[in-house]
Design an enzyme around this catalytic site. Structure first.
Site, short mmCIF file in Angstrom:
data_model
loop_
_atom_site.label_atom_id
_atom_site.label_comp_id
_atom_site.label_asym_id
_atom_site.label_seq_id
_atom_site.Cartn_x
_atom_site.Cartn_y
_atom_site.Cartn_z
N HIS A 6 1.19 -11.32 -4.11
CA HIS A 6 0.86 -10.70 -5.40
C HIS A 6 -0.21 -9.61 -5.24
CE1 HIS A 6 -0.21 -9.81 -9.43
NE2 HIS A 6 -1.48 -9.99 -9.06
N GLY A 26 -14.12 0.58 17.37
CA GLY A 26 -15.55 0.91 17.32
C GLY A 26 -16.28 0.05 16.31
N PHE A 27 -15.76 0.05 15.12
CA PHE A 27 -16.38 -0.68 14.00
C PHE A 27 -16.47 -2.17 14.31
CE2 PHE A 27 -17.77 -1.11 9.76
CZ PHE A 27 -17.15 -2.21 9.19
N ASP A 51 -7.04 1.11 14.00
CA ASP A 51 -8.44 1.49 14.10
C ASP A 51 -8.84 1.32 15.56
OD1 ASP A 51 -11.45 0.63 12.20
OD2 ASP A 51 -11.00 2.20 13.65
N SER A 52 -9.87 2.08 15.97
CA SER A 52 -10.16 2.20 17.41
C SER A 52 -10.92 1.00 17.96
CB SER A 52 -11.04 3.43 17.64
OG SER A 52 -12.21 3.29 16.83
N CYS A 98 5.04 -13.64 -9.35
CA CYS A 98 4.95 -13.48 -10.81
C CYS A 98 6.29 -13.69 -11.51
CB CYS A 98 4.41 -12.10 -11.14
SG CYS A 98 2.70 -11.91 -10.63
N CYS A 101 6.38 -8.80 -8.50
CA CYS A 101 6.42 -9.58 -7.26
C CYS A 101 7.07 -10.93 -7.45
CB CYS A 101 5.01 -9.72 -6.68
SG CYS A 101 4.09 -11.18 -7.20
N CYS A 124 3.90 -7.54 -13.34
CA CYS A 124 4.04 -7.43 -11.88
C CYS A 124 5.45 -7.83 -11.45
CB CYS A 124 3.02 -8.34 -11.19
SG CYS A 124 3.18 -8.34 -9.39
N ASP A 181 -7.62 1.73 3.28
CA ASP A 181 -7.26 0.40 3.78
C ASP A 181 -8.38 -0.55 3.41
OD1 ASP A 181 -9.15 1.24 6.22
OD2 ASP A 181 -8.82 -0.94 6.31
#
Ligand SMILES: Nc1ccc2nc(N)nc(O)c2c1
Ligand SMILES: [Zn+2]
Length: 378
Positions: free
Chosen positions: A341, A100-101, A97-98, A315, A312, A310, A272
């Site tokens: 997870h 800016g935010f 992301d640039s 789990c 993962c 799940c 995202d």
């Protein structure tokens, strides 16, 4: 990094189901299958997880942030280290992301002008200046596969006149970003960012202006800024279908599992959000049965896995009782297992969405999760 300049940036839609799209995007570090969830690694690390964890979870692409990486460790240092991929040992795609935010969320310590934005570091208060050209140079040093333009994310509630003026500035900055970084230089793609607040005519004006610039994709900015869910969904369903069809659509900073499914149903391809890792650290876990607050006493003696569906490591290996103990005892392992997870859950959701679109059953998948995460069950 070896890529074929002839196919770089190519976005191919292989199936649709209503407005939902199943596609793939060619980047210099690999092909990204969409719809996609992108784990956030603001400072070059997805908090508490290593690249092998992310690989195991099925992550295809992660985010970095220009503002944070510029301040620490510094984009010049990253350039000397061969870029963020090599520095962080992540050899798959990175989107940055640039900034800016992030700068605009620093509120009172920033000054906006035609040329860019002056701000003070949240680390030491030192003064800095981001122009469109500067953020392109920083992202070039980082070596991200997908760069974002410098934009102004207007605050929720900004009035019509301010929003109209701001989107014109964002468009002028977008043009300067494109001029500063020639198309596909260094194998890097560049996305424009749609603004216009919650005014549909301004959103359309911003999009029309950006669509005239040669971008590899378009993001929807200025949402998930404090508005209600109905307001976000209303604007999402208005603007997404109007965005160019043959390039990726990216909804920035969104969202919960239901927000992501809503976005996909509106035709968005990329998402995202910090939610999976941030909520992992406060014990809020997303499972195929709904949300679990692992700190609840009811799990104190619960020998069952967090989520039986799940795959993962957390789990497969530990009980809810143990995960709860780690959280209550504030063991660092709690961050790692909970984050692993939650990231696996969000990536699995995106994979299920890809499969559902291919099989023409996306509406059923969305309805299933609307039931699983229905507010009553929170
Ligand atoms: N909700 C968000 C999240 C990230 C953003 N990044 C940029 N550059 N612009 C926006 O409007 C964003 C909005
Ligand atoms: Zn799991």
């Amino acid at each position: 990094m070896t890529y074929d300049p002839a196919t770089l940036g190519q976005f191919t839609i292989t199936a649709t189901d209503g407005a939902a799209r199943r596609g793939s995007l060619v980047t210099a570090h690999g092909v990204v299958q969409t719809p996609i969830f992108m784990p956030v690694g603001t400072q070059g690390s997805v908090k508490a997880l290593a690249p092998d964890d992310l690989d195991a979870a099925g992550a295809q692409i992660i985010l970095g942030n220009t503002y944070h990486l510029y301040l620490r460790p510094g984009d010049d240092l990253l350039a000397r280290k061969g870029g963020l991929h090599r520095f962080a040992s992540w050899n798959k795609p990175i989107l940055t992301d640039s900034g800016g935010f992030q700068v605009f969320s620093l509120k009172d310590i920033r000054k906006l002008s035609e040329d860019g934005v002056e701000f003070r570091s949240h680390h030491d208060g030192s003064k800095h200046f981001f122009s469109p050209e500067k953020v392109m140079s920083i992202q070039n040093n980082i070596g991200s596969d997908i760069m974002m333009v410098l934009d102004e994310c207007v605050a929720y509630g900004a009035d019509y006149d301010y929003t109209a003026k701001s989107l014109e500035l964002t468009t002028r900055w977008a043009r300067r970003c494109r001029q500063a970084h020639p198309r596909h230089k260094n194998g890097q793609l560049l996305f424009g960012i749609n603004q216009g607040g919650f005014f549909k005519d301004l959103r359309e004006r911003s999009l029309a202006q950006l669509a005239e610039i040669d971008f590899d994709g378009f993001a929807i900015g200025g949402l998930s800024v404090g508005e209600s869910i109905p307001e976000m969904y209303d604007m999402l369903h208005h603007i997404a279908p109007l965005m160019p069809r043959d390039t990726p659509r990216y909804l920035m900073g969104v969202g919960t599992p239901l927000d992501i499914l809503e976005g996909i149903s509106a035709g968005v391809d990329m998402f995202d959000c910090v939610l999976p890792t941030r909520n992992a650290r406060n014990g809020t876990l997303y499972t195929s049965q709904g949300k679990v607050n692992i700190r609840r006493a009811e799990y104190r003696e619960d020998d069952s896995p967090l989520d039986p569906l799940c795959p993962c490591y957390a789990c497969r290996t530990f009980s809810k009782a143990y995960l709860r103990h780690l959280y209550v005892a504030q063991e660092l392992l709690s961050y790692r297992l909970n984050s692993l997870h939650n990231i696996t859950f969000f990536l699995t959701l995106a994979r299920q969405a890809r499969e559902a679109i291919e099989q023409g059953r996306f509406a059923a998948l969305k309805a299933h999760y609307q039931d699983v995460f229905a507010p009553a069950k929170d």
